[in-house]
Write an enzyme that holds these catalytic residues in place. Structure first.
Site, mmCIF file in Angstrom:
data_model
loop_
_atom_site.group_PDB
_atom_site.id
_atom_site.type_symbol
_atom_site.label_atom_id
_atom_site.label_comp_id
_atom_site.label_asym_id
_atom_site.label_seq_id
_atom_site.Cartn_x
_atom_site.Cartn_y
_atom_site.Cartn_z
ATOM 1 N N ASP A 1 0.791 -1.234 0.000
ATOM 2 C CA ASP A 1 0.000 0.000 0.000
ATOM 3 C C ASP A 1 0.824 1.287 0.000
ATOM 4 O OD1 ASP A 1 -2.743 1.245 0.657
ATOM 5 O OD2 ASP A 1 -1.554 1.984 2.335
ATOM 6 N N GLU B 1 1.538 -0.644 -4.960
ATOM 7 C CA GLU B 1 0.544 0.383 -5.257
ATOM 8 C C GLU B 1 1.180 1.759 -5.234
ATOM 9 O OE1 GLU B 1 -1.642 2.444 -2.556
ATOM 10 O OE2 GLU B 1 -3.481 2.562 -3.717
HETATM 11 C C1 FRU Z 1 -4.602 3.684 -1.341
HETATM 12 C C2 FRU Z 1 -4.913 3.398 0.069
HETATM 13 C C3 FRU Z 1 -6.188 3.986 0.599
HETATM 14 C C4 FRU Z 1 -5.865 4.238 2.011
HETATM 15 C C5 FRU Z 1 -4.459 4.731 1.900
HETATM 16 C C6 FRU Z 1 -3.661 4.691 3.139
HETATM 17 O O1 FRU Z 1 -3.940 4.794 -1.663
HETATM 18 O O2 FRU Z 1 -4.972 2.003 0.086
HETATM 19 O O3 FRU Z 1 -7.311 3.193 0.479
HETATM 20 O O4 FRU Z 1 -6.764 5.166 2.501
HETATM 21 O O5 FRU Z 1 -3.896 3.933 0.906
HETATM 22 O O6 FRU Z 1 -3.379 3.403 3.582
#
Ligand code: FRU
Ligand code: MG
Ligand code: CA
Length: 606
Positions: free
Chosen positions: A246, A321
């Site tokens: 993430d 991500e």
């Molecule tokens: C994607 C995400 C969001 C979350 C943030 C922090 O950017 O997965 O859904 O709010 O990262 O963990």
């Protein structure tokens, strides 16, 4: 030139051809003559051509009637993935959390959130998924921990070993108010407001790039880095097949040591309608995409590879991500110095760069950009939606669902599906009163919350047309079920002879063909409205997607489609198409209605 004796056949010329599949170039022995066996193809690792499905656990299936999805709910529905032709699932965070950011604020990285179930439930889920041939990925959230985590509590108290676990900093005296302290820098949180929060106990500010309750770890502290490895190891030891990782662009921030001992202000964007507390007021020069963070990712890859070497079994993957420009995104694959990073960084171009307004040329341009920038040996992937963005049919058009799923499944590499895309689920309506997303609550008010809210993409999955769409047997749901569930639901689509789900099934089974796993690609716009994607491989049928992404009927010329030899047969058609599977296409001209998509099958032409 290879010896023809290889196949015990003489006098036939074999040529080493470089074919591109999944972005990887392999030497393939192409043959002339029909008596020869098909070319030898490099076997693919399990993930290189998989269909990956994102589950948002809170909204997938509720087993105990509390209106909140849970692990037993997922276990009940695992067969859905087998029927859909999905190979791997990744679940948004299932770990202990106060749920300020619905699981992205983790308070115990080693435990299952109680509303979702227990460790035994997770073990059962893994076992059943594996027995069905499904891989299971977890969501690894390294950037931050909940302020309710023990790490944070210990850090507040400066407990030995935890003093520098988070990003602590003194503020500045407020010249206008002696009792006030100003934050260390002008950094703005992703959810609005200062990224710094005062902690009265420790008498310092801590950094939170996301919600106030999500404190950023200090990745310049080796102990933090070690702990991250421990967390990954714990879940791999349980049997997880890898992680979605993430929010990586925010992993590290500028080091005060390089800036005269203070955190440097981000430069101002100069866009006048933004206030200092609003995202967009600054340009995230010191808070996003820092080059140092890639070293951390490359080390995680080393860890994953070492783990595989020591333990054996199947590859444990890291899918990263990041919403970043193409250069910074591609660096997650690895760098020119030969360091390797994530198995793949998610490709969000269909979310960030394409929409209902895009024409066929935009589609081709954006798709080829990824394939052009991707480093040698990389595996491509295609994401059409997730828990942070409006759902795919809402961002595009309902008529485009099957065409978009076709692109996803026919393009080289990994096809990623967000829960609901297989049945064409649209955004649900969530009123201000029902809104629970921290981003909407922080950044919006009753008039503007819908611009930020991620709730519409998180409403419960539509299983059938019973109350609450079959999501729960309880009296209520944590987010409202979208009104259109009676019309758009899985049970109906499994019964109807023609449906998005049936198209999805056809597409996922087509993916088993070598043309799609190993073939080369060719793609162009035939007009402003219609594009084609050809996949071809010596001795195998050629597969061609034609897709009218426009809003008007369009007539195309099939003689302009590379590698297509007529006649062709319709293999898959979008649900509103007048053509059906098995229809013959013989004419050079083809007229497609708005949103119409056809997958054509033709004899090999090489
Ligand atoms: C994607 C995400 C969001 C979350 C943030 C922090 O950017 O997965 O859904 O709010 O990262 O963990
Ligand atoms: Mg429940
Ligand atoms: Ca950070």
């Amino acid at each position: 030139m290879k010896s023809a004796k290889l196949f015990g056949v003489t006098a036939i010329v074999m040529v080493g051809l470089a074919l591109i599949a999944g972005g990887v170039t392999w030497a393939v022995l192409a043959t002339r003559g029909s008596t020869l066996p098909p070319p030898e193809l490099k076997p693919l690792d399990w993930w290189e051509h998989c269909v990956l499905y994102q589950i948002y656990p809170r909204s997938f299936k509720d087993s105990d009637g509390d209106g909140i999805g849970d692990l037993q709910g997922i276990i009940q529905e695992l067969e859905h993935f087998v029927e859909a032709g999905v190979d791997a699932i990744w679940m948004s965070p299932i770990f202990t959390s106060p749920m300020v950011d619905f699981g992205y604020d983790i308070s115990d990285f080693y435990n299952i959130h109680d509303e979702y179930g227990t460790m035994e439930d997770f073990e059962q889920l893994l076992e059943k998924a594996h027995s069905l041939g499904l891989k299971v990925l977890l969501d690894f959230v390294p950037n931050h921990a909940s302020t309710e985590s023990q790490y944070f509590k210990d850090s507040v108290q400066r407990k030995a070993g935890f003093e520098d676990y988070f990003m602590w900093a003194d503020g500045f005296p407020d010249p206008n108010n002696a009792s006030n302290t100003l934050p260390p820098s002008n950094w703005v949180s992703q959810f609005g407001g200062s990224a710094w929060e005062w902690n009265s106990e420790r008498q310092q500010f801590y950094l939170h790039q996301f919600a106030v309750e999500q404190a950023d770890f200090n990745f310049r502290n080796p102990d933090v880095q070690k702990e991250m490895i421990n967390i990954m190891k714990f879940w791999l030891d349980k049997g997880a097949d890898g992680f979605r990782v993430d929010a990586l662009p925010y992993l590290m921030e500028a080091d005060p040591a390089d800036h005269g001992g203070r955190y440097p202000d981000d430069p101002l964007s100069g866009i006048s309608h933004f206030q200092p507390h609003q995202l967009g007021y600054t340009i995230p020069l010191y808070t996003k995409d820092l080059i140092e963070l890639y070293d951390v990712v490359y080390e995680w890859r080393e860890f994953a590879d070492r783990y595989l070497e020591e333990r054996g079994g199947d590859t444990r993957v890291l899918f990263s991500e990041a919403y970043a420009n193409v250069t910074m995104t591609m660096l997650y694959y690895g760098n020119e110095q030969g360091e390797t990073g994530a198995h793949l960084p998610f490709n969000f171009d269909f979310i960030t760069d394409l929409s209902a307004e895009s024409n066929a040329r935009d589609f081709v341009y954006i798709i080829l950009r990824w394939l052009t920038y991707m480093p040698y040996g990389g595996v491509a992937n295609w994401v059409f939606g997730n828990h942070d963005n409006n759902r795919m049919p809402t961002r595009f058009r309902d008529s485009m669902v099957d065409g978009l799923n076709s692109l996803n499944m026919l393009l080289p590499g990994v096809a990623v599906t967000y829960q609901g895309e297989e049945i064409g689920m649209r955004d649900g309506y969530v009123s201000w009163e029902d809104t629970v997303d921290v981003e909407a609550c922080n950044r919006g008010d009753p008039d503007t919350y819908h611009l930020y809210s991620r709730d519409p993409a998180r409403t419960p999955f539509h299983w059938d047309n019973s109350s609450h769409a079959g999501f729960t047997i309880g009296p209520s749901t944590w987010l409202p079920v979208a009104d259109d569930y009676t019309e758009i639901n899985l049970a109906k689509q499994m019964e109807d002879p023609i449906s998005h789900f049936k198209v999805y099934q056809e597409l996922s089974s087509l993916r088993k063909e070598k043309t799609l796993s190993h073939g080369a690609y060719d793609m162009r716009a035939l007009s402003d409205h219609t594009l084609y994607l050809t996949r071809y491989l010596s001795s195998h049928d050629t597969l061609v997607l034609v897709f009218n992404v426009g809003e008007i009927t369009d007539t195309i010329r099939l003689d302009r489609v590379a590698h297509l030899q007529l006649p062709a047969t319709v293999s898959v058609s979008s649900i509103h198409s007048s053509r059906r599977k098995g229809d013959q296409i013989t004419g050079e001209q083809l007229t497609l209605s708005p949103g119409e998509a056809l997958v054509l099958r033709a004899a090999p032409n090489s």
